[in-house]
Design an enzyme around this catalytic site. Structure first.
Site, PDB file in Angstrom:
ATOM      1  N   GLY B 198      -1.023  -0.767  34.390  1.00  0.00           N
ATOM      2  CA  GLY B 198       0.078   0.130  33.784  1.00  0.00           C
ATOM      3  C   GLY B 198       0.356   1.152  34.773  1.00  0.00           C
ATOM      4  N   ASP B 223       1.691 -11.461  32.997  1.00  0.00           N
ATOM      5  CA  ASP B 223       1.163 -10.302  32.343  1.00  0.00           C
ATOM      6  C   ASP B 223       0.897  -9.267  33.206  1.00  0.00           C
ATOM      7  OD1 ASP B 223       0.929 -11.627  29.840  1.00  0.00           O
ATOM      8  OD2 ASP B 223      -0.760 -13.091  30.661  1.00  0.00           O
ATOM      9  N   LEU B 224       1.319  -8.147  32.998  1.00  0.00           N
ATOM     10  CA  LEU B 224       1.280  -6.955  33.985  1.00  0.00           C
ATOM     11  C   LEU B 224       0.081  -6.893  34.570  1.00  0.00           C
ATOM     12  CD1 LEU B 224       2.820  -4.464  35.149  1.00  0.00           C
ATOM     13  CD2 LEU B 224       2.161  -3.151  32.962  1.00  0.00           C
ATOM     14  N   ASP B 225      -0.292  -6.785  35.711  1.00  0.00           N
ATOM     15  CA  ASP B 225      -1.684  -6.594  36.379  1.00  0.00           C
ATOM     16  C   ASP B 225      -2.638  -7.167  35.954  1.00  0.00           C
ATOM     17  OD1 ASP B 225      -0.206  -4.052  37.297  1.00  0.00           O
ATOM     18  OD2 ASP B 225      -0.650  -3.057  35.853  1.00  0.00           O
ATOM     19  N   GLU B 226      -2.439  -8.440  35.345  1.00  0.00           N
ATOM     20  CA  GLU B 226      -3.299  -9.556  34.848  1.00  0.00           C
ATOM     21  C   GLU B 226      -3.396 -10.592  35.680  1.00  0.00           C
ATOM     22  OE1 GLU B 226      -5.136  -9.172  32.196  1.00  0.00           O
ATOM     23  OE2 GLU B 226      -4.143  -7.694  30.969  1.00  0.00           O
TER      24      GLU B 226
END
Lengths: 280, 280, 280, 280
Positions: B198, B223-226
């Site tokens: 994040g 998914d953020l940064d996933e």
């Protein structure tokens, strides 16, 4: 009383003009020779200084003069002779960190005296006994967490260690236990914190597909794996590494990082500022 | 049709006895020369193979023979000539990753053609214009996220890029946008993921007191940064580094990691298996 | 005779079309399952392949079929069951590499059996005896180099080791001695070779003012510190490190690099091509 | 004359009791605030100190007081306002280090002003012209080494740079040239010095079969590649890397190491002690 050993003066408190000048002045007037001096001012204005010096001096007189010179209230200071620390090592089943500490201890490279090893399994007893160090098997079976910790505390009471080293001790400690040893428990966690807090970090690392694994030595406080970080190191991995492979490769990182962190702590080089470790 | 360029054959599917034998047999019978061959079988039994070869061959005949030889249904395969990929780079305000890509592109070291640069600010327009590449300023002001992405999509439609490179593009993309480019968006995140997902990872890193910072190049999914991690690298820091210092030091890591990851992707060396990137 | 252990097939020789195909074909026809396969073709056209496989097979029949399939003369091949190697460790006075090997051996992590430790000093005898391994003190005093090596050879003759590990054995070996163990002696040198060949590398490193120190594990041949390099690693230093500090810090690198190199050698992963080690 | 910029006080000379005390006393009496202070005493008893401070002061008065306080003859000191340095960059054909410097310069991250770029080829003129910096093509063809250097010196005379940066300038400089810029020429060498001094280090590295390559930024003195080392870094390679691959991979290391070294030099953080660079 006169003391001619090497000493370490540790100071911290609100930053102010002239602090280095005032402290070095006291040492100069006592004809003491500064071997190494390092200081740091945090962004929030906290001053930290570590001064290693040599020479003969009268402790009371030096302390009084420092007190008179430094702003009061304000800077707190500790004066430690350079000496080995007394430690107890806690382990569970894994041998690699303990083995590293034992070999270093056997050859006088640890800057500490291992008074005893405590474990909730008896697996590592044969290793410890090779080195002539007391091994205490304190099983957690049929005990509540508190009862188990009570049993450990009774063992520790025999030795009165200055530091507890968790060399892959795989049980979470209660706040009650931790509070008895403020900033005196050092743990090695098998991940690059804050990634993979908690159980099975190598399994987590494998699932996440990371390309680098790591290990973190830190002080233990009441939040699991959240205490001030003293040292970290890493190692490249790739998709061919299973979680088990990562665990095997990671052992080499863990034991070296733990040893490096202990060297810093045992040489009075680590200050704690909130959740950050200042290494001077 | 005959083709004499170097080619890359990519295969994945359930592991089976004889897969390497069957595939290399087809290439042998076509008198093709394997330059490099690498394969991997995951713990769950998935087979991946990348074979780089040279020689003249008839594409249809080679593909038919492969289809006939390999288990069906089962192994899927792609046959790519070795060639540069067409990309569009998205940026916000920071220049370091973009500058790195532009210099590499200017000297033919990128394995890709930068068709255009798109930004939600016009700050980097002067840099991009030095290199004679179209720059599209698509402001997000007075637009909903969806309206902004629509505007970007209209720009992208001009270029039809194979890959989007987020070179410090600081806005979260919607699932709708991401789904239009499955496994075709590469992002550089300024932390050692999964630590500090994040916003403001360097601020988070400073607050946590880590001794190592890092950067992660990964595919973008919903998914953020996933998304699957392609490459990571790290750099030592200490307590003296402010969050701003970490950000400055981190830039060098970010731009090199992004470049290394792009080189792997553009050379068809990366397979995706769930959330893990297999690099052959 | 049937053999159902995991096996490793090692091949090298001039590159030719179809080599992978032919070898994997033989394994396929014997219903053997390839666990891992890796191959390399050098710029000068030398082919190397290592194939790890499992399954039950008749050794003579497999070897005959391989011989019949592969170009002759040309590819040489060795077929090794996966098993621990027998080694003797030579040391002088320093304990860190030996200690590392002993701990790994004690916990079955070495992929080798330490038959004995031989030293020209008796300093490390107490450490070795903790682990129940024979220690042979073969002093070099009052002996010519040749006489000393003769004495060592007589000791080695008892054990018939497959590999000699020089774990900080600080004497130069004669060509006569080295030639008795071609590609079977592994040494750890305390520098990042080829920098600082010879004596006192940390002193040399200090004098040169390097910012990184290292260690190198290599096969021993007749040129001092010139044999094929198996593994290297490094560590940052700065101007504050004296030569003695570098030596202390370097120990951690030395012991880990040596262990990593031995793991590669003992798992039949290292080919030698001229002065280069190919690790598959 | 009053000066209110940040300043850096640099001192070196024989160690003596009270040096830190005396210097910090002068700053304290001038009500100056020390931002960062670091000092080092070499094993041979040489004292180095760098003090960064802020506040308004009268330069002449401060310098006089320092002179009066410090042992004379003994400690030499320099007082520098914190400011950008003026530099000229010398290159040959390779763009990667130059490109790095230009991008940093364009975004004010270099701590220096690039006055001009000088090259013995005109290959990099298009790149330099993008950034609006004078480019001087000074061919070495049909010139003796001395004539060529004379021509370069005439160009440099226009700019009067404080530092020359050799950003892959591939010609050896004569002693006559080097002596005109004592400790003011910084070079990037594409090896982990002192390994692979001289020409074609990546070729040498490949032939030697190293597992790690590196780059070294150093001051230039009269011995080729023998000047004080400012910064080094490394990168893993394996047997698959040809000399050309190593050169490609090495470029990323070279440009980052050069930038890091320049940052240290341009911020007055580097002292030279014999052949060692002290970085405070």
């Amino acid at each position: 009383m006169e003391d001619s050993r090497k000493h370490i003066l540790l100071m911290d408190g609100p930053d102010d003009k002239g602090l280095i000048y005032h402290v070095t002045g006291v040492l100069f007037r006592h004809s003491l020779n500064i071997i190494h001096n390092d200081e740091y001012v945090s962004p929030s204005g906290q001053f930290f200084m570590r001064t290693e010096f040599e020479g003969t001096f009268d402790t009371a007189s030096l302390l009084n003069e420092l007190k008179a010179t430094l702003p009061d209230p304000g800077i707190t200071f500790r004066l430690n002779p350079k000496r080995k620390k007394n430690i107890v090592v806690l382990v569970t089943k894994e041998h690699h960190c303990l083995g590293e500490l034992l070999i270093r201890y056997a050859f006088d490279e640890l800057d500490a005296t291992i008074l005893a090893v405590v474990s909730n399994y008896n697996i590592l007893q044969p290793l410890v006994s090779k080195f002539g160090i007391p091994f205490h098997y304190v099983s957690h079976e049929d005990k509540t967490r508190e009862e188990h910790e009570e049993a450990i505390l009774r063992t520790l009471a025999i030795y009165e260690p200055e530091f507890l080293v968790l060399a892959k001790y795989m049980r979470v400690l209660t706040a009650g236990f931790v509070n008895k040893f403020p900033n005196r428990i050092i743990n090695i966690h098998h991940s690059f914190l804050p990634a993979f807090i908690g159980a099975n970090p190598y399994r987590q690392a494998y699932e996440r597909g990371v390309k680098i694994i790591g290990a973190t030595a830190h002080f233990v406080n009441n939040d699991l794996d959240e205490g001030p970080i003293i040292a970290q190191n890493v190692k490249d991995v790739d998709h061919r590494h299973t979680a088990a492979d990562m665990a095997t490769e990671g052992k080499d990182v863990e034991k070296i990082v733990l040893s490096q962190a202990l060297k810093l702590v045992f040489n009075d080089r680590v200050f704690i500022a909130g959740n950050r470790a200042i290494v001077l």
